[in-house]
Motif scaffolding. Structure first.
Motif: not given
Length: 168
Positions: A104-108, A119-121, A164-165
């Motif tokens: 899974q990917l998480i931005g800030y 995929p959208t983040i 993304s999660t």
């Protein structure tokens, strides 16, 4: 910043459906601001992860994430910047890992770019307009030689869950 991030990490644990422990979470830090970086490093220590990439160069991030993914399995990658998260996304896709099933990917930041990726983040959005207005008011007060009562202010952050999660 540390207190805000600690609260966010509990939210992120829900977003990624389980608590990440040492070697399961990769954090990518970009040198945007000393307080932001200090907050992320404090959270990394709290989560007992020493898996941190610290750079602001997009290509270096992509290559570093690719190399780390070849040597270890992670449940999630959390980036201190959406732009850097997009770079990590490219490395994940290069490894043919399924997002969010395998990682899974998480931005800030909450920038629009995270809506345009596949995929959208998932991102933690700042209220940029509101923060800018606060900054201008503080600057105006300084220019008028007025006291600024609140030099440090808590800002409202919003977790925007996307593809993304796992989870809702």
């Amino acid at each position: 910043m540390f207190q805000i991030l600690r609260i966010l990490f509990s939210e992120l644990a829900k977003a990624i459906e389980e608590q990440c422990y040492q070697y399961e979470l990769l954090m990518i830090l970009c040198n945007i601001g000393n307080e932001r970086i200090a907050g992320f490093y404090s959270c990394a220590q709290t989560l007992q992860t020493d898996e941190v990439i610290s750079t602001y160069k997009v290509e270096v991030v992509k290559n570093s994430v690719f190399e780390k993914l070849q040597n270890r399995t992670y449940k999630a990658i959390f980036s201190s910047s959406d732009v850097i998260a997009v770079s990590a996304l490219k490395a994940i896709q290069q490894m043919n890992l399924r997002i969010p099933e395998k990682i899974q990917l998480i931005g800030y930041d909450g920038i629009r770019m995270t809506e345009w990726t596949t995929p959208t983040i998932t991102t933690i959005a700042q209220q940029i307009a509101q923060n800018g207005q606060r900054a201008v008011r503080c600057l105006w007060k300084q220019m008028q030689n007025e006291d600024i009562l609140e030099r440090h202010q808590l800002i409202v952050l919003i977790l925007i869950k996307r593809n993304s999660t796992k989870g809702e």
